[in-house]
Design an enzyme around this catalytic site. Sequence first.
Site, PDB file in Angstrom:
ATOM      1  N   ASP A 145      43.682   9.241  37.655  1.00 29.53           N
ATOM      2  CA  ASP A 145      43.386   8.865  38.794  1.00 29.53           C
ATOM      3  C   ASP A 145      44.430   9.881  39.850  1.00 29.53           C
ATOM      4  OD1 ASP A 145      45.899   7.968  38.070  1.00 29.53           O
ATOM      5  OD2 ASP A 145      45.649   6.130  39.193  1.00 29.53           O
ATOM      6  N   HIS A 149      42.206  38.111  32.128  1.00 31.01           N
ATOM      7  CA  HIS A 149      42.626  36.965  32.784  1.00 31.01           C
ATOM      8  C   HIS A 149      43.684  36.107  32.183  1.00 31.01           C
ATOM      9  CE1 HIS A 149      38.920  37.255  35.648  1.00 31.01           C
ATOM     10  NE2 HIS A 149      39.620  38.033  35.898  1.00 31.01           N
ATOM     11  N   ASP A 158      49.975  39.892  37.912  1.00 29.47           N
ATOM     12  CA  ASP A 158      48.953  39.912  38.976  1.00 29.47           C
ATOM     13  C   ASP A 158      49.198  38.404  39.646  1.00 29.47           C
ATOM     14  OD1 ASP A 158      46.686  39.767  40.394  1.00 29.47           O
ATOM     15  OD2 ASP A 158      45.361  40.271  38.864  1.00 29.47           O
ATOM     16  N   ASP A 181      46.758  39.256  46.824  1.00 34.26           N
ATOM     17  CA  ASP A 181      46.267  39.795  45.429  1.00 34.26           C
ATOM     18  C   ASP A 181      46.898  40.862  45.082  1.00 34.26           C
ATOM     19  OD1 ASP A 181      45.179  39.614  43.082  1.00 34.26           O
ATOM     20  OD2 ASP A 181      43.074  40.077  43.798  1.00 34.26           O
ATOM     21  N   HIS A 195      36.433  47.069  34.528  1.00 31.36           N
ATOM     22  CA  HIS A 195      36.166  46.068  35.608  1.00 31.36           C
ATOM     23  C   HIS A 195      36.192  47.101  36.907  1.00 31.36           C
ATOM     24  CE1 HIS A 195      40.669  46.477  37.185  1.00 31.36           C
ATOM     25  NE2 HIS A 195      40.907  46.269  35.884  1.00 31.36           N
ATOM     26  N   HIS A 204      37.380  44.040  45.306  1.00 31.30           N
ATOM     27  CA  HIS A 204      36.597  43.212  45.589  1.00 31.30           C
ATOM     28  C   HIS A 204      37.095  42.780  47.100  1.00 31.30           C
ATOM     29  CE1 HIS A 204      40.030  40.397  44.763  1.00 31.30           C
ATOM     30  NE2 HIS A 204      40.076  40.876  43.624  1.00 31.30           N
ATOM     31  N   HIS A 256      38.427  36.109  45.878  1.00 35.32           N
ATOM     32  CA  HIS A 256      37.323  37.217  45.879  1.00 35.32           C
ATOM     33  C   HIS A 256      36.497  36.479  46.960  1.00 35.32           C
ATOM     34  CE1 HIS A 256      38.336  37.327  41.232  1.00 35.32           C
ATOM     35  NE2 HIS A 256      38.923  38.000  42.066  1.00 35.32           N
ATOM     36  N   GLU A 258      42.438  48.062  42.826  1.00 32.09           N
ATOM     37  CA  GLU A 258      43.225  47.587  41.414  1.00 32.09           C
ATOM     38  C   GLU A 258      42.732  48.398  40.304  1.00 32.09           C
ATOM     39  OE1 GLU A 258      42.196  43.548  40.284  1.00 32.09           O
ATOM     40  OE2 GLU A 258      41.023  43.261  42.322  1.00 32.09           O
ATOM     41  N   TYR A 309      43.746  49.541  29.987  1.00 37.15           N
ATOM     42  CA  TYR A 309      44.139  48.724  29.070  1.00 37.15           C
ATOM     43  C   TYR A 309      43.568  49.101  27.478  1.00 37.15           C
ATOM     44  CZ  TYR A 309      43.299  46.248  33.354  1.00 37.15           C
ATOM     45  OH  TYR A 309      43.466  46.015  34.862  1.00 37.15           O
ATOM     46  N   ARG A 339      47.683  47.795  35.239  1.00 39.12           N
ATOM     47  CA  ARG A 339      46.945  47.417  36.549  1.00 39.12           C
ATOM     48  C   ARG A 339      47.917  47.630  37.787  1.00 39.12           C
ATOM     49  NH1 ARG A 339      44.270  43.474  35.347  1.00 39.12           N
ATOM     50  NH2 ARG A 339      45.132  41.513  36.490  1.00 39.12           N
ATOM     51  N   GLU A 372      47.568  46.959  41.803  1.00 36.31           N
ATOM     52  CA  GLU A 372      46.463  46.337  42.752  1.00 36.31           C
ATOM     53  C   GLU A 372      47.357  46.116  44.114  1.00 36.31           C
ATOM     54  OE1 GLU A 372      45.302  42.260  41.867  1.00 36.31           O
ATOM     55  OE2 GLU A 372      43.615  42.538  43.127  1.00 36.31           O
TER      56      GLU A 372
END
Length: 447
Positions: free
Chosen positions: A41, A245, A262, A273, A352, A356, A363, A386, A390, A408, A410
């Site tokens: 709840d 991710h 990130d 971001d 990737h 974006h 996003h 970004e 990898y 990365r 970004e």
Amino acid sequence: MNHTNEEKCEYQQRRKELMAQMEPNSIALVAAAPARTRSNDTDYYYRQNSDFYYLTGFDEQDALLALIPGRKQGEVVLFCQEKDKLKELWTGVLMGPDAARIELSLDDAFPIADIDDILPGLIEGRERVYYSMGHDSRFDERVMEWVKVIRAKAKLGAQPPGEFLVLDHLLHELRLIKSKHEIALMQRAAEISAEGHRQAMAVCAPGVHEYTLEAEFNYAFTRGGSRAPAYNSIVAAGDNACILHYDRNDAEVKDGDLILIDAGCEYKYYASDITRTFPANGTFNPQQKAIYEIVLKAQEAAIEAVQPGAPWDAPHSVSVKVITQGLIKLGLIEGTLANAIKTEAYRDFYMHRVGHWIGIDVHDVGDYKIDEKWRLLEPGMVTTIEPGIYIAPDNKRVPKKWRGIGVRIEDDVLVTKKGNRVLTTGIPKTVAEIEAFMAKAKQKRAA
Ligand code: GLY
Ligand code: MN
Ligand code: MN
């Protein structure tokens, strides 16, 4: 949430602009986000629906905005919770329809409990209904129920709407171009996040856990006035950086690891971001440095390609070129540049796209293509840039010394009239800057 007069005018202006673009004799319905259960709840911290917030600045649940251009008795109508002493004792002050009418500059406001009696009457006679179709099946159903109420009275002369249109396109084109005020909020979000990244970098050392670093930027976010990260933060040490991710953030940081963070806060509904990658012990090894330098060069070139009038794809294309070139030079990709780009050999390492849109959603909304062609960048758009490389820990096609490196970098970049402006500044980014910053932090910790 209290709003300045400037903000209130802006919400009003957005509604006007949206209504000006709607087809004749139509109505638009935008619902507040429902509360979402986290466990049993207890709910997740409430976050307003981005479209609804963009048009109202109103952050309560159980609300619906109806825009009815040309309606003589009032074009902007809100349904919201009534004031309720007991409810307010438990969960806080409710604005209530009477105050909302004035505070939010509405034409009319009604209790949400009366929506089923009132809304069908507002829809009736309108030929078209705009709403965010197909996102929330419960809301889709409710719209159909309201239409059914009208249909049931057809014999009495009631006219149900004949067309249902997706609201997203009109509204999201507006959201894509940020106002001065929105840019200021995004700038503030970026500053708070930058502080968090600096703190995380400053405390990093072998032996801490990924969540130790997460704690540092969460502290900075909250201290800066942010109420939540804009997305699940990624703190990835060593091989974890190759999981795009990754968000477990619970591994121990080892000597020799690279750390990919990130993370970005949401400030007053606007996202930031940011990704930075740095060595756990403060010094890049030769392989880490070589990969890092390629990604940095790709990022710099991609940022440079963010120009008004340039196609959306330009930053991505140049990042692919720089990364492919760099990987060929290191012997990690074979063949000529042209052929490696054509065969997409880089996709084993860079899988990737370069970025974006970013805004109220991390996003963010807005089309990337118009008539199947990449759209052109315009002043006021904000995009992330970004690129990354990898090298999977189990990639047997490359020598062992390269495996498990994930990098990365970004930043959030605003398209301006003359070029671009990076919003996310003030975090060490070159190899030299990172190593100097971490050495200084280490000295401070030792003192
Ligand atoms: N953190 C999500 C992204 O970079 O798109
Ligand atoms: Mn990111
Ligand atoms: Mn991003």
